[in-house]
Design a protein around this motif. Structure first.
Motif, short mmCIF file in Angstrom:
data_model
loop_
_atom_site.label_atom_id
_atom_site.label_comp_id
_atom_site.label_asym_id
_atom_site.label_seq_id
_atom_site.Cartn_x
_atom_site.Cartn_y
_atom_site.Cartn_z
N LYS A 156 -19.15 10.93 3.51
CA LYS A 156 -19.13 12.12 2.63
C LYS A 156 -17.86 12.15 1.81
N LEU A 157 -16.75 11.81 2.43
CA LEU A 157 -15.49 11.76 1.71
C LEU A 157 -15.51 10.64 0.67
N MET A 158 -16.07 9.50 1.03
CA MET A 158 -16.07 8.35 0.12
C MET A 158 -16.93 8.59 -1.11
N ARG A 159 -17.91 9.49 -1.04
CA ARG A 159 -18.70 9.80 -2.23
C ARG A 159 -17.86 10.56 -3.25
N ARG A 160 -16.79 11.18 -2.79
CA ARG A 160 -15.94 11.98 -3.68
C ARG A 160 -14.68 11.24 -4.12
N VAL A 161 -14.27 10.25 -3.36
CA VAL A 161 -13.07 9.48 -3.69
C VAL A 161 -13.48 8.03 -3.93
N PRO A 162 -13.11 7.46 -5.07
CA PRO A 162 -13.49 6.07 -5.36
C PRO A 162 -12.97 5.09 -4.31
N LEU A 163 -13.79 4.11 -3.96
CA LEU A 163 -13.42 3.11 -2.96
C LEU A 163 -12.17 2.36 -3.36
N ASP A 164 -12.05 1.99 -4.63
CA ASP A 164 -10.86 1.26 -5.06
C ASP A 164 -9.59 2.08 -4.82
N THR A 165 -9.65 3.36 -5.09
CA THR A 165 -8.49 4.23 -4.86
C THR A 165 -8.12 4.23 -3.39
N MET A 166 -9.12 4.39 -2.52
CA MET A 166 -8.87 4.38 -1.08
C MET A 166 -8.32 3.03 -0.63
N ARG A 167 -8.85 1.96 -1.18
CA ARG A 167 -8.40 0.62 -0.80
C ARG A 167 -6.93 0.43 -1.16
N TYR A 168 -6.53 0.84 -2.35
CA TYR A 168 -5.14 0.68 -2.78
C TYR A 168 -4.20 1.58 -1.97
N VAL A 169 -4.62 2.80 -1.71
CA VAL A 169 -3.81 3.71 -0.91
C VAL A 169 -3.65 3.16 0.50
N ALA A 170 -4.76 2.72 1.10
CA ALA A 170 -4.70 2.17 2.46
C ALA A 170 -3.82 0.93 2.51
N ALA A 171 -3.99 0.04 1.53
CA ALA A 171 -3.18 -1.18 1.50
C ALA A 171 -1.70 -0.82 1.39
N ALA A 172 -1.39 0.12 0.52
CA ALA A 172 0.01 0.53 0.34
C ALA A 172 0.59 1.09 1.63
N VAL A 173 -0.17 1.92 2.32
CA VAL A 173 0.31 2.51 3.58
C VAL A 173 0.61 1.41 4.60
N PHE A 174 -0.32 0.47 4.77
CA PHE A 174 -0.12 -0.59 5.76
C PHE A 174 1.04 -1.51 5.38
N VAL A 175 1.14 -1.88 4.11
CA VAL A 175 2.23 -2.76 3.68
C VAL A 175 3.57 -2.04 3.83
N LEU A 176 3.63 -0.76 3.46
CA LEU A 176 4.87 0.00 3.63
C LEU A 176 5.26 0.14 5.10
#
Length: 186
Positions: A156-176
């Protein structure tokens, strides 16, 4: 029973907002198969937390802290880079993709838990209580309390937030997280 209840509550609270919740969201967005992901979480957590609880009773100094920190940092960075890889599975659910979701969840949750606050809590709980089994079951239930709702409601959340945005945010969090861990250990 105290070991079970304390372990459940401790890990459920420690897991709120943790990186494995973000990982759960990314996995459900990537594979869209809830039950293989939940089974992967259960399996990885049972194994990881059993070893952690046992380790808490056995000893806490088998690997020099300098090396452990570097391994943890590299694991975070590797997960961050993996998150950047676009989904290559077809939209239809296939038998192979089911195993892909299960295996990916198992491996990534196992890596994400290395040195995580819930793993450290499990080591401490294992050292505190005489029952590795009750600590393992309690900490696993705590992980499920925190992560299963994310898996079940993440779509439900992913229908409202683009997957690419989530992917970049998640990647940034893990790399940081990886870079911060590396910084603290060098």
């Amino acid at each position: 029973m105290e070991a079970f209840l304390t372990s459940t509550l401790t890990v459920a609270l420690a897991e709120i907002g943790d990186k494995t919740q973000l990982l759960s969201l990314v996995l459900v967005a990537r594979y869209r198969q809830k039950w293989p992901i939940i089974i992967g979480i259960i399996t990885a957590t049972l194994i990881n937390h059993f070893v952690s609880a046992w380790f808490g009773q056995w000893s806490v100094s088998w690997l020099p802290a300098d090396y452990a920190g570097i391994v943890i940092a590299i694991s975070f960075i590797a997960i961050g880079l993996w998150v950047l890889v676009p989904d290559k599975l077809a939209d239809e659910e296939t038998r192979c993709s089911c195993y892909g979701a299960l295996c990916a969840t198992f491996v990534l949750f196992s890596l994400a838990e290395i040195g995580d606050k819930t793993q450290i809590a499990t080591v401490v709980l294992g050292a505190q209580y005489a029952s590795v089994v009750w600590v393992t079951l309690g900490t696993t239930l705590g992980m499920l309390i925190a992560n299963v709702p994310v898996v079940l409601l993440g779509g439900k959340l992913m229908r409202r937030v683009p997957l690419d945005t989530m992917r970049y945010v998640a990647a940034a969090v893990f790399v940081l997280l990886g870079l911060a861990t590396l910084w603290w250990n060098l």
